[in-house]
Write an enzyme that holds these catalytic residues in place. Structure first.
Site, PDB file in Angstrom:
ATOM      1  N   THR A   1      -9.276  -4.025 -61.970  1.00 50.46           N
ATOM      2  CA  THR A   1      -9.228  -2.619 -62.367  1.00 50.46           C
ATOM      3  C   THR A   1      -8.002  -2.472 -63.229  1.00 50.46           C
ATOM      4  O   THR A   1      -7.119  -3.325 -63.183  1.00 50.46           O
ATOM      5  CB  THR A   1      -9.019  -1.744 -61.097  1.00 50.46           C
ATOM      6  OG1 THR A   1     -10.163  -1.821 -60.279  1.00 50.46           O
ATOM      7  CG2 THR A   1      -8.733  -0.287 -61.424  1.00 50.46           C
TER       8      THR A   1
ATOM      9  N   ARG B   1     -22.519   2.103 -55.018  1.00 52.28           N
ATOM     10  CA  ARG B   1     -21.222   2.037 -54.308  1.00 52.28           C
ATOM     11  C   ARG B   1     -20.122   2.635 -55.189  1.00 52.28           C
ATOM     12  O   ARG B   1     -20.020   2.311 -56.366  1.00 52.28           O
ATOM     13  CB  ARG B   1     -20.901   0.583 -53.971  1.00 52.28           C
ATOM     14  CG  ARG B   1     -19.529   0.363 -53.295  1.00 52.28           C
ATOM     15  CD  ARG B   1     -18.445   0.023 -54.282  1.00 52.28           C
ATOM     16  NE  ARG B   1     -17.192  -0.365 -53.632  1.00 52.28           N
ATOM     17  CZ  ARG B   1     -16.051  -0.537 -54.277  1.00 52.28           C
ATOM     18  NH1 ARG B   1     -15.982  -0.360 -55.568  1.00 52.28           N
ATOM     19  NH2 ARG B   1     -14.970  -0.910 -53.642  1.00 52.28           N
ATOM     20  N   VAL B   2     -19.346   3.502 -54.618  1.00 58.09           N
ATOM     21  CA  VAL B   2     -18.224   4.095 -55.343  1.00 58.09           C
ATOM     22  C   VAL B   2     -16.936   3.666 -54.649  1.00 58.09           C
ATOM     23  O   VAL B   2     -16.816   3.786 -53.426  1.00 58.09           O
ATOM     24  CB  VAL B   2     -18.340   5.638 -55.358  1.00 58.09           C
ATOM     25  CG1 VAL B   2     -17.093   6.266 -55.955  1.00 58.09           C
ATOM     26  CG2 VAL B   2     -19.577   6.052 -56.154  1.00 58.09           C
ATOM     27  N   GLY B   3     -15.997   3.165 -55.418  1.00 58.56           N
ATOM     28  CA  GLY B   3     -14.724   2.741 -54.847  1.00 58.56           C
ATOM     29  C   GLY B   3     -13.698   3.858 -54.890  1.00 58.56           C
ATOM     30  O   GLY B   3     -14.027   5.043 -54.974  1.00 58.56           O
ATOM     31  N   ASP B   4     -12.443   3.462 -54.856  1.00 59.20           N
ATOM     32  CA  ASP B   4     -11.359   4.449 -54.869  1.00 59.20           C
ATOM     33  C   ASP B   4     -11.006   4.919 -56.276  1.00 59.20           C
ATOM     34  O   ASP B   4     -10.413   5.988 -56.452  1.00 59.20           O
ATOM     35  CB  ASP B   4     -10.098   3.849 -54.225  1.00 59.20           C
ATOM     36  CG  ASP B   4      -9.622   2.602 -54.967  1.00 59.20           C
ATOM     37  OD1 ASP B   4     -10.477   1.833 -55.458  1.00 59.20           O
ATOM     38  OD2 ASP B   4      -8.398   2.394 -55.070  1.00 59.20           O
TER      39      ASP B   4
ATOM     40  N   THR C   1      -5.009  -0.756 -57.370  1.00 57.02           N
ATOM     41  CA  THR C   1      -6.109  -1.696 -57.590  1.00 57.02           C
ATOM     42  C   THR C   1      -6.285  -2.477 -56.285  1.00 57.02           C
ATOM     43  O   THR C   1      -5.399  -2.473 -55.430  1.00 57.02           O
ATOM     44  CB  THR C   1      -5.810  -2.678 -58.740  1.00 57.02           C
ATOM     45  OG1 THR C   1      -4.664  -3.456 -58.402  1.00 57.02           O
ATOM     46  CG2 THR C   1      -5.557  -1.960 -60.048  1.00 57.02           C
ATOM     47  N   GLY C   2      -7.419  -3.143 -56.168  1.00 54.90           N
ATOM     48  CA  GLY C   2      -7.677  -3.892 -54.942  1.00 54.90           C
ATOM     49  C   GLY C   2      -8.777  -3.237 -54.128  1.00 54.90           C
ATOM     50  O   GLY C   2      -9.543  -2.424 -54.647  1.00 54.90           O
TER      51      GLY C   2
ATOM     52  N   GLY D   1     -10.948  -1.013 -52.631  1.00 57.81           N
ATOM     53  CA  GLY D   1     -11.042   0.437 -52.714  1.00 57.81           C
ATOM     54  C   GLY D   1     -11.360   1.088 -51.388  1.00 57.81           C
ATOM     55  O   GLY D   1     -10.911   2.213 -51.111  1.00 57.81           O
TER      56      GLY D   1
HETATM   57  N1  ASP Z   1     -10.227  -0.616 -56.447  1.00 62.04           N
HETATM   58  C1  ASP Z   1     -11.407  -1.015 -57.152  1.00 62.04           C
HETATM   59  C2  ASP Z   1     -12.608  -0.695 -56.327  1.00 62.04           C
HETATM   60  O1  ASP Z   1     -12.554  -0.828 -55.124  1.00 62.04           O
HETATM   61  C3  ASP Z   1     -11.473  -2.434 -57.503  1.00 62.04           C
HETATM   62  C4  ASP Z   1     -10.194  -3.070 -57.888  1.00 62.04           C
HETATM   63  O2  ASP Z   1      -9.201  -2.435 -58.079  1.00 62.04           O
HETATM   64  O3  ASP Z   1     -10.144  -4.285 -58.016  1.00 62.04           O
HETATM   65  O4  ASP Z   1     -13.640  -0.391 -56.894  1.00 62.04           O
END
Ligand code: ASP
Length: 351
Positions: free
Chosen positions: A201, A229-232, A252-253, A255
């Site tokens: 991200t 699917r919806v992340g953060d 990032t990471g 979510g």
């Molecule tokens: N945070 C993002 C999500 O969960 C993915 C990411 O940051 O790598 O969609």
């Protein structure tokens, strides 16, 4: 000093500050501030932060600058975590998530599961400016973007399509999808049994010459996610939060961990209490660790198997980044033509 010890010490120092909130807010509301522009982003944002700073130096608002910065990454087919060329969902369809937050007007908006448009960050800004809504998703978001003249395109590149095919064909030897194989091969399709799906991200936050804070987060989300699917990243408070009086933070990471903990708003609130950006990011990491209870998400020593990374700046132009696991880096620009990569803080050292 071990990070955990550092965390305890900084929590104690922070507690002292919590007892004097007016004093802290007084510092943040200095009537004659001298703003030092700063732009921070995830490690894939060297070019993005440099571009954003260039625009800020020429008088741009922090939000326009940060969006222009992340547009470079959204347009780059080689970054398989954002925009064009981002890895698709499990059906092979690219679905993008993004949100923006504009400090001086206290406005923000997000767009989720957006197909066919390579710059969801720009769509999020139009949602903020041209609707009374804060979040549009899926087909409704696509229709809205079309109506505002955004160009549709196939976001799947040969590289991302091939990555998806490799994943699909090697998920199981019991299904009908076969990877390239010879007449002699047995157990075809078993190659990726332990395939680790990763994340990627870009989050970018900026403080401009007028002392205004803004931020943007944009992503193609978890690789090969369940469609819808919806992340953060498109959710204000989770993947991004800005308070123009205090600071901006994003992530990032994993979510799901941020959605469950509203991490970005928490970081801004920790900064409001007087924590440095780095301390605030570490405290958000610790909250996630404390709230991760399911065995499937934990190593034998009870530490999370996943990682989450945070990036934060405050009104004074201080910056910091932290992750649960060591090795995290962030991109930073404090006014130079070229951005630099900095080491972030962490809770646990990787072996
Ligand atoms: N945070 C993002 C999500 O969960 C993915 C990411 O940051 O790598 O969609």
């Amino acid at each position: 000093m071990e990070r955990r010890d550092f965390l305890k010490k900084s929590a104690a120092a922070g507690a002292a500050l919590i007892t004097q909130p007016q004093q802290v807010l007084g510092q943040l509301h200095d009537p004659n501030p001298k703003y030092r522009p700063v732009v921070i982003s995830s490690a894939n944002g060297l070019a993005a932060t440099a571009r954003a700073m260039e625009l800020i130096q020429s008088g741009s608002d922090a939000l326009d600058a940060c969006i222009a910065g992340v547009n470079i990454v959204e347009d780059d087919p080689e970054d398989i975590t954002v925009g064009l060329g981002g890895l698709p969902n499990e059906d092979g369809v690219v679905e993008l998530d993004s949100c923006v937050m504009h400090g001086p007007t206290c406005r923000g908006a997000g767009v989720a599961s957006l197909q066919n448009i390579k710059n969801p960050s720009k769509v999020a800004k139009v949602i903020m400016e041209r609707t009374d809504h804060v979040l549009l998703v899926g087909q409704g978001a696509l229709k809205f973007a079309r109506m505002h003249g955004f160009e549709e395109m196939n976001l799947l590149t040969d590289r991302s399509r091939n990555e998806w095919l490799k994943w699909k064909e090697n998920l199981s030897k019991e299904d009908d999808w076969l990877p390239p194989h010879t007449m002699e091969d047995k157990d075809i399709g078993d190659l990726l049994r332990g395939y680790a799906r990763t994340y990627g991200t870009i989050n970018c936050n900026g403080l401009d010459k007028d002392g205004n804070l803004s931020g943007v987060t944009t992503t193609s989300g978890l690789f090969f996610k369940i469609p819808g699917r919806v992340g953060d990243s498109p959710i204000l408070g989770a993947g991004l939060f800005v308070d123009n009086a205090v600071g901006a933070a994003g992530s990032t990471g994993r979510g799901e961990a941020n959605l469950l903990n509203c991490s970005s708003v928490m970081i801004v609130e920790y900064m409001r209490q007087g924590k440095s950006p780095e301390q605030a990011c570490l405290l958000a990491c610790q909250r996630i660790v404390d709230h991760t209870k399911e065995a499937r998400l934990l190593n034998d020593d009870k530490k999370p198997k996943f990682d989450v990374k945070f990036y934060a700046i405050n009104k004074r132009g201080d910056f910091g980044g932290a992750a649960i696991w060591s090795g995290m880096k962030f991109a930073l620009n404090t006014g130079e033509p070229a951005s630099v990569l900095k080491e972030g803080a962490y809770l646990f050292k990787r072996n």
